[in-house]
Design an enzyme around this catalytic site. Sequence first.
Site, PDB file in Angstrom:
ATOM      1  N   VAL A  14     -12.539  -2.297 -14.263  1.00 15.04           N
ATOM      2  CA  VAL A  14     -11.804  -2.308 -13.683  1.00 15.04           C
ATOM      3  C   VAL A  14     -12.105  -1.546 -12.168  1.00 15.04           C
ATOM      4  CG1 VAL A  14      -9.615  -0.701 -13.010  1.00 15.04           C
ATOM      5  CG2 VAL A  14      -9.924  -1.977 -15.261  1.00 15.04           C
ATOM      6  N   ASP A  35     -20.948   7.076 -13.138  1.00 18.65           N
ATOM      7  CA  ASP A  35     -20.667   6.786 -14.495  1.00 18.65           C
ATOM      8  C   ASP A  35     -21.750   7.559 -15.330  1.00 18.65           C
ATOM      9  OD1 ASP A  35     -18.965   4.199 -15.707  1.00 18.65           O
ATOM     10  OD2 ASP A  35     -20.737   5.186 -17.070  1.00 18.65           O
ATOM     11  N   TYR A  66     -21.826  13.603  -8.481  1.00 16.69           N
ATOM     12  CA  TYR A  66     -20.639  14.397  -7.755  1.00 16.69           C
ATOM     13  C   TYR A  66     -20.726  14.902  -6.677  1.00 16.69           C
ATOM     14  CZ  TYR A  66     -18.021  13.524 -12.210  1.00 16.69           C
ATOM     15  OH  TYR A  66     -17.602  12.802 -13.412  1.00 16.69           O
ATOM     16  N   SER A 123      -6.696   5.372 -14.722  1.00 12.73           N
ATOM     17  CA  SER A 123      -7.099   5.671 -16.087  1.00 12.73           C
ATOM     18  C   SER A 123      -5.737   5.662 -16.736  1.00 12.73           C
ATOM     19  CB  SER A 123      -8.000   6.873 -16.238  1.00 12.73           C
ATOM     20  OG  SER A 123      -9.316   6.892 -15.701  1.00 12.73           O
ATOM     21  N   ASP A 127       0.348   7.232 -15.653  1.00 13.92           N
ATOM     22  CA  ASP A 127       1.123   8.118 -15.201  1.00 13.92           C
ATOM     23  C   ASP A 127       1.061   9.525 -15.878  1.00 13.92           C
ATOM     24  OD1 ASP A 127       3.093   6.466 -13.959  1.00 13.92           O
ATOM     25  OD2 ASP A 127       2.817   5.442 -15.960  1.00 13.92           O
ATOM     26  N   ASP A 152       2.217  -3.922 -12.185  1.00 16.52           N
ATOM     27  CA  ASP A 152       3.419  -4.412 -12.916  1.00 16.52           C
ATOM     28  C   ASP A 152       4.445  -4.997 -12.035  1.00 16.52           C
ATOM     29  OD1 ASP A 152       2.639  -3.491 -15.707  1.00 16.52           O
ATOM     30  OD2 ASP A 152       2.833  -1.352 -14.528  1.00 16.52           O
ATOM     31  N   SER A 153       4.759  -4.488 -10.802  1.00 15.69           N
ATOM     32  CA  SER A 153       5.594  -5.098  -9.870  1.00 15.69           C
ATOM     33  C   SER A 153       5.209  -6.491  -9.335  1.00 15.69           C
ATOM     34  CB  SER A 153       5.790  -4.092  -8.799  1.00 15.69           C
ATOM     35  OG  SER A 153       6.570  -2.821  -9.271  1.00 15.69           O
ATOM     36  N   ARG A 157       7.331  -9.977  -9.702  1.00 20.03           N
ATOM     37  CA  ARG A 157       7.410 -10.807  -8.598  1.00 20.03           C
ATOM     38  C   ARG A 157       7.045 -12.252  -9.070  1.00 20.03           C
ATOM     39  NH1 ARG A 157       5.238  -8.036  -3.664  1.00 20.03           N
ATOM     40  NH2 ARG A 157       5.648  -9.851  -2.472  1.00 20.03           N
ATOM     41  N   HIS A 179       3.828   2.993 -16.236  1.00 19.46           N
ATOM     42  CA  HIS A 179       2.808   1.917 -16.272  1.00 19.46           C
ATOM     43  C   HIS A 179       2.803   1.654 -17.840  1.00 19.46           C
ATOM     44  CE1 HIS A 179      -0.228  -1.015 -15.952  1.00 19.46           C
ATOM     45  NE2 HIS A 179      -1.141  -0.506 -16.420  1.00 19.46           N
TER      46      HIS A 179
END
Length: 327
Positions: A14, A35, A66, A123, A127, A152-153, A157, A179
Amino acid sequence: MGKRRIVFIGAGHVGSHGGYSIISQGLAEEVVYIDVDQKKAEAQALDLQDSSTYLDWDVKVYAGDYKDLKDADILIVSAGPLPDMAAGQNDRQETLGATVEILKDIIPKIKASGFNGIIVNISNPADVVTHYLQAKLGWNPKRILSTSTTLDSARVRRAISEATGYSQKSIRAYALGEHGESQFVPWSNVTIEGKKLLELIEEQPERFSKLVNAEGGLEQGLEAIAVRAKSAGWTILGGKGSTEFGIGASIANVVRAILGDENRILPVSTLLQGEYEQQDVFASVPCRVNSSGVAEILELSLTENEKKKFKASCDSMKKNYDKALSL
């Protein structure tokens, strides 16, 4: 002019595809990967840097740490495992424990870095994790959000387009709430460039006969579309082991709205404090997104049934947020 810097925590499928979407659209001058697997971060950065040779703009992609967060504009959190379908995981909430353990290591490092930009979390469970990050970091809730149902939207569509023949670019539709498995489509708000889909179906029942005459009637016909959209992620995950291109484009869409100060309406997860009759829960709703983060929450008019579905989704996320705090 200052360089726009975006830092990813997590250099997996991702994160790497999100980075590619960002650099291919010229949205940042610097993209940094952090990572625990340093070699992987370095490899992803090198691969992405090679791809930039054929772009019409310059970008620097590198593996960092960082301290690179100090002057970054956006932090994208893409750490955590994918659901293991082979082990029977069929809900994003099942990755919560493993993700929280990773966050416990990440959060103190974000705090110590001096970062003061906008956080975009991808991640999963998106939510709940965004709420956890916001609370543990003490972050301004307007400056942290999740892509959540942005993808998702898009799937909704696409599914509506397949069922109706209208271009998905002309369809305005959202998946709201989580989600995840409790998301829903508020069909009362779906439009084809301003014309309500439900009105079109009523006016032209012959054209939409497959929906109107579906087993269980129109309601079941529409629900079948929503299910196809919701299950798309699992179809992709089961077929190739990860989702990449759709979420990559979704990340870039949100990043563009922030860095371009676009005031664009996007379905992202934000903290609700009374909106939609919900309190203290991160949920995906249409928001005006600009350089300050979530500048405004738009409240759609929902039917009573849609309100019940939204509440059920929020109740599920509240329960899992409480679980996250107990881990």
